[in-house]
Structures are given as structure tokens and as C-alpha cells.
Write a protein that holds these residues in place. Structure first.
Motif, short mmCIF file in Angstrom:
data_model
loop_
_atom_site.label_atom_id
_atom_site.label_comp_id
_atom_site.label_asym_id
_atom_site.label_seq_id
_atom_site.Cartn_x
_atom_site.Cartn_y
_atom_site.Cartn_z
N GLU A 27 0.82 -1.21 0.00
CA GLU A 27 0.00 0.00 0.00
C GLU A 27 0.85 1.26 0.00
O GLU A 27 0.36 2.35 0.23
N GLU A 29 2.48 4.49 -1.00
CA GLU A 29 2.10 5.48 -2.01
C GLU A 29 2.55 6.86 -1.55
O GLU A 29 2.43 7.21 -0.37
N ASN A 31 2.36 10.85 -3.29
CA ASN A 31 2.04 11.76 -4.39
C ASN A 31 2.49 13.17 -4.02
O ASN A 31 2.07 13.69 -2.98
N ASP A 63 4.50 3.43 -4.92
CA ASP A 63 3.80 4.15 -5.98
C ASP A 63 4.11 5.63 -5.78
O ASP A 63 3.42 6.33 -5.05
#
Length: 426
Positions: A27, A29, A31, A63
Motif C-alpha cells: 500500500e 504510495e 504523491n 507508488d
């Protein structure tokens, strides 16, 4: 098939610990949208993009989305930033000066404390003092990360000084004016001028010598007046020295100033050390060329409250992180960024805000070692007028100062106009 399913299940269950917080690897992540007022080709941008790419390669399970929107036009940038702030849509990262507008953002709890973050990451002592002090708000809070370590000098062409019979660099403002007269008498352009902020630096120097940063802090807050004695003396100085700028200086841009000096047409250029490459002042040995020298801000009088080793040293515009964007993944990335930033920045010939290790420091070209020494000797940093004033008043300040320098208004008229701008902004 069963083996693949088992591997997938184990991967999903695998956890990594970041700052004592367990994060499921499946999970991970992060950004980051960075609204930047820097140009896309600026060294800091290029260095951080390199580090981001490397971070992604070393964290394939993350990510990681790192996007930069560069708006180098100051007016357009500020317009967009303030619209986003008003609609509560600030990006994860955004650039700002430590001005009164940003102080309101901090007061609203929208910008994370770098005082806290540097300490949490164990990096506080690795940041150059100027790179922390320059970004502080007037109340002492630190909510901006700066990316450079700069000083500002009067760069000069030794050949043109010799041609004019100048054997020593000026130590006082009166000596600077006298040297400019000698250069002008030899039909040499004494000073290259261009762009928005350089004119403000010339103006700020006399008030800084007489009051430190007190004059400008009081004037921009409305607690004092631009018409105080230090300001009027600074205004007189800007009118005295403006006669030695090149013809048409008021409409010249920053690149014109650089070109005039780099081509040997002008004897003096006031600029920051970020311009060493821009103005072609660095030779093949990565040190400053033999025909280029520099001197620091002159003194004004026996009434000065700052010393000759105090002058403009700064770290460029800062970057804020939106408070609610700071989680364990952001902290992990920030630690990696800060640990790798010194080397990445130096690879683009920019002195970083993070101290290089001792071995790297000793291997730097002499000019950069001298800059670091000069920065370390500054006890009081001169604050940039276009940084501490409300961003909405930067353009009026620049406009009024050009009008003053051209002799189209008196120092008293300039001061009254600026006081009115500040009053109406409240």
C-alpha cells in the motif's frame, strides 16, 4: 499457480517500518505535486528530479508520483498560488518567500514546521545556518525549506578598474561613488543594472548599515515609516548611484545586466553567487577567472550598527510542505532527499542548503570554499526587501524605486507613496 498466489500473499503481508510506523508494502504510495516559481532548468529543480528518479529506482514497491509545475513568471505564479490557497487547494509542495502572506498560511496551520522536520529526521545540524535563518518568519518560526547557500557580492572587472586607475576596491559607499566617477570619466560603464530586484538591493544597503533589518521590518509592517532617516539616506544614495548605471537601465532585464558585465562592457555588477556560471565568471579550473574580482557591501559611516562582514547572504525562495501531506512516506522521502541533496546540487555547480561532508568540502574549488567562509562570518543577514514585504506590494515597491532612481520624485515623495501602499494593504 499456487506458488505465485503464495508469493503474492506474502508480498501483500510484508510490512516495512518507517520512523517506527508500520506500513504495508503493498500500500506504499506518495504523491507530490510541486507548484514552483523556479524555472525548469534551475539547478535545484534538476538536482531534485535526479534524486526523485533515484529514489523511485531504490523503492520499486512505492507508488511514487513526483510532478513539478514551473511558473517562473512571478506575477503569474503568485496569482495561481493565492487562488489555490483561497480555495483550500494548495498542492503538497509550493514555493513562497517568508512574507506576510505566508505568515498567514502558517498561522492557519497549512504549512509544516521545518524546525520540527529537520530535527525529526536528524538533519537540523546539517543545514547551513543561513539556509534556516533566511527562511524564518519575523516571529522566528521556520516553515520553508530553502535549497541554496548564497552570498551577494559586487563583482568587478579588474582590467577595467586598472584602466580607470583604481588600485583598491572600495570600502565605503563614498569610495564606491568616487570609483564609479573615475570609470565614467574613462567612458566605461561603471555599473550594469537590469531586472526587478537588483535596484532594491542597492537601496537597502544604507538602511541596513544604519539599522540592521529594523528599518525595513518596521516599514513593511506599518509600525514604522519608509520616511525614517535611514530610508531617506538610502533614497539619496540610490539617486546618487543611479547616474552610473548604463543608459536605458530602467527598461533592461536581468539577462542584459549579465551580458553587459560578462562581455566586459561594464565594470561592476551586483549579483549573487548563483550568477557565477551565468556571467561566465568561472574558468576551466572551476575557480573564478583571473580578471574578475569581488568585494562585499561597503560601510556607510561611524554610525553603522552592522559590521563589514554583515551583508546579503540568502538561500533563494523557499518551499513549503502542506501540513496534512506530511506522513511517514513523506518523511522517508524527505530524509533521503536531504541526505543526497548536497552532492546532487554540487553536480550542477550550485552550493546547496545542506552541508557537504568534510571530504567534499575540502575538494571544492577555492571560490566556493571562500563563499562558505564568508557566509559563516555573517552575524546579521540583510533581509531582501522584496522578500519581507507583502507579495502584493513587491511590484509597487519596484516601480516606485525606479521612479525615485530616475529622479522623477523626491525621497520624501517615495516614502509617502510606500507608506500609503502599506496602509491600504492592511
Amino acid at each position: 499457480m499456487k506458488k505465485r498466489i503464495l508469493i503474492a500473499a506474502l508480498t501483500a503481508a510484508m510490512a516495512s517500518s518507517i520512523f517506527g510506523v508500520t506500513v504495508n508494502a503493498a500500500e506504499r504510495e506518495l504523491n507530490i505535486n510541486w507548484l514552483s516559481s523556479r524555472s525548469a532548468s534551475e539547478s535545484a529543480i534538476l538536482a531534485i528530479q535526479d534524486i526523485a528518479k533515484q529514489y523511485q529506482e531504490e523503492n520499486p514497491d512505492l507508488d511514487f508520483n513526483f510532478e513539478i509545475e514551473n511558473i517562473s513568471d512571478r506575477t503569474a505564479y503568485l496569482q495561481k498560488l493565492k487562488i489555490l490557497a483561497a480555495s483550500d487547494e494548495l498542492p503538497e509542495w509550493f514555493d513562497s518567500d517568508p512574507d506576510t502572506w505566508f505568515a498567514d498560511i502558517v498561522a492557519d496551520g497549512k504549512a509544516y514546521s521545518f524546525e520540527d522536520l529537520y530535527k525529526e529526521l536528524g538533519m537540523y545540524d546539517q543545514i547551513f545556518p543561513i539556509s534556516k535563518e533566511y527562511a524564518r518568519l519575523s516571529d522566528g518560526s521556520l516553515n520553508l525549506m530553502t535549497l541554496q547557500c548564497n552570498t551577494e557580492y559586487f563583482f568587478y572587472n579588474k582590467d577595467l578598474f586598472e584602466q580607470a586607475g583604481i588600485t583598491e576596491t572600495p570600502k565605503t559607499f563614498d569610495e564606491l561613488l568616487a570609483d564609479c566617477k573615475l570609470l565614467q570619466d574613462q567612458e566605461i560603464i561603471p555599473i550594469a543594472m537590469g531586472g526587478d530586484w537588483p535596484i532594491l538591493r542597492y537601496f537597502a544597503q544604507v538602511p541596513f548599515r544604519l539599522t540592521g533589518n529594523e528599518y525595513i521590518e518596521n516599514a513593511v509592517s506599518g509600525e514604522g515609516s519608509f520616511g525614517e532617516e535611514a530610508g531617506l539616506k538610502g533614497a539619496q544614495f540610490i539617486q546618487d548611484i543611479a547616474q552610473y548605471f548604463q543608459e536605458g537601465w530602467s527598461s533592461a532585464d536581468y539577462d542584459t545586466m549579465i551580458d553587459l558585465f560578462a562581455s566586459g562592457q561594464a565594470a561592476i555588477m551586483y549579483n549573487g553567487t548563483w550568477a557565477l556560471d551565468q556571467a561566465d565568471m568561472i574558468g576551466e579550473d572551476e575557480n573564478i577567472k583571473d580578471n574578475i574580482g569581488y568585494f562585499t557591501m561597503p560601510t556607510y559611516s561611524d554610525a553603522d550598527v552592522t559590521t563589514a562582514t554583515d551583508f546579503f547572504a540568502n538561500s533563494g525562495i523557499g518551499t513549503a510542505i502542506r501540513t496534512d501531506a506530511v506522513d511517514d512516506e513523506m518523511k522517508a522521502w524527505m530524509k533521503y532527499l536531504l541526505e543526497h541533496y548536497a552532492d546532487a546540487s554540487l553536480s550542477y555547480n550550485q552550493l546547496p542548503s545542506v552541508m557537504p561532508d568534510e571530504e567534499t568540502m575540502q575538494s571544492l574549488p577555492k571560490v566556493y570554499q571562500q563563499i562558505i567562509e564568508d557566509v559563516s562570518n555573517v552575524k546579521e543577514y540583510a533581509k531582501c526587501w522584496d522578500v519581507v514585504i507583502d507579495s502584493a506590494l513587491v511590484e509597487p515597491l519596484e516601480k516606485e524605486t525606479v521612479i525615485l532612481a530616475l529622479g522623477q520624485e523626491t525621497p520624501e515623495e517615495w516614502a509617502a507613496n510606500m507608506d500609503e501602499y502599506v496602509k491600504n494593504q492592511k
